[in-house]
Design an enzyme around this catalytic site. Structure first.
Site, short mmCIF file in Angstrom:
data_model
loop_
_atom_site.label_atom_id
_atom_site.label_comp_id
_atom_site.label_asym_id
_atom_site.label_seq_id
_atom_site.Cartn_x
_atom_site.Cartn_y
_atom_site.Cartn_z
N GLU A 40 20.32 -3.69 -10.33
CA GLU A 40 20.29 -4.92 -9.43
C GLU A 40 21.41 -5.28 -8.63
OE1 GLU A 40 22.00 -9.04 -10.41
OE2 GLU A 40 21.42 -8.52 -12.21
N LYS A 128 18.27 -15.34 -18.42
CA LYS A 128 19.55 -14.64 -18.36
C LYS A 128 20.57 -15.75 -18.20
CE LYS A 128 22.86 -13.24 -14.61
NZ LYS A 128 23.24 -12.72 -13.05
#
Length: 206
Positions: A40, A128
């Site tokens: 990412e 997350k």
């Protein structure tokens, strides 16, 4: 792409965040060449959308390249336009719903049990756990008791040794930024980045 399957298979998500767009792009490509299958690029990076766009052009449509620190619906749309294949948030945010509307999987940030419920009910592909360092592996273990079916990805302060401990407590993968990237996002040694990538890949497979 099926983000959850990718996380379960590869168990490592690299987080690229830095002040130098050229160095950030080089780091993304080095990670991909080193076998790190999920990366990412944080939108807090300098010229992040251009980095994502150029990385996508280099890596092709099949590589699991996402955008991180995606907060607003506008951020989500911009990341999608740049070529992000998934979105990552640091907290519950409007980008979660927008990701669903765009057809992009979202790794949604949460810390408390209430936030975990909100993330999963909002359609997150995985949660997350952030900042993971606040509670450590034991906190993850405690969360998994009431949420055994939730896919957790601890992020924040995860080094190679810690990665193994989180995985042993039931994480599907770990997200790693500076312990993996080091100074590579500021133009540092790419050979050292390759060595760290190999060490993390070994840690998550062992």
């Amino acid at each position: 792409m099926n983000l959850l399957d990718e996380l379960r298979t590869h168990r490592l998500l690299a987080i690229v965040r830095g002040p130098d767009p050229a160095a950030a792009l080089t780091a993304v490509l080095t990670l991909a060449e080193s076998g790190v299958a999920l990366v990412e690029v944080s939108l807090t990076s300098a010229d992040a959308l251009a980095v994502i766009r150029r990385a996508r052009a280099s890596l092709g449509p099949g590589y699991a390249l996402g955008a991180g620190t995606v907060l607003s619906a506008e951020d989500a749309r911009a990341a999608a336009d740049a070529g992000a294949g998934f979105l990552v948030t640091p907290a519950l945010a409007p980008s979660l719903a927008e990701g669903g509307r765009l057809g992009l999987p979202v790794l949604a940030g949460a810390l408390t049990p209430t936030e975990v419920v909100q993330a999963t009910s909002g359609g997150a592909a995985a949660v997350k756990l952030f900042p993971a360092s606040l509670g450590g592996p034991d906190y993850l273990g405690a969360l998994r008791d009431p949420f055994p079916g939730t896919a957790f990805v601890p992020v924040g302060g995860v080094d190679a040794d810690g990665a193994r401990r989180y995985l042993d407590r039931g994480a599907v993968a770990v997200g790693v930024g500076s312990p993996l990237l080091g100074d590579a996002v500021r133009g540092g040694d790419q050979a050292a980045l390759r060595e760290r990538a190999a060490a993390f890949r070994t840690a998550v497979r062992s």
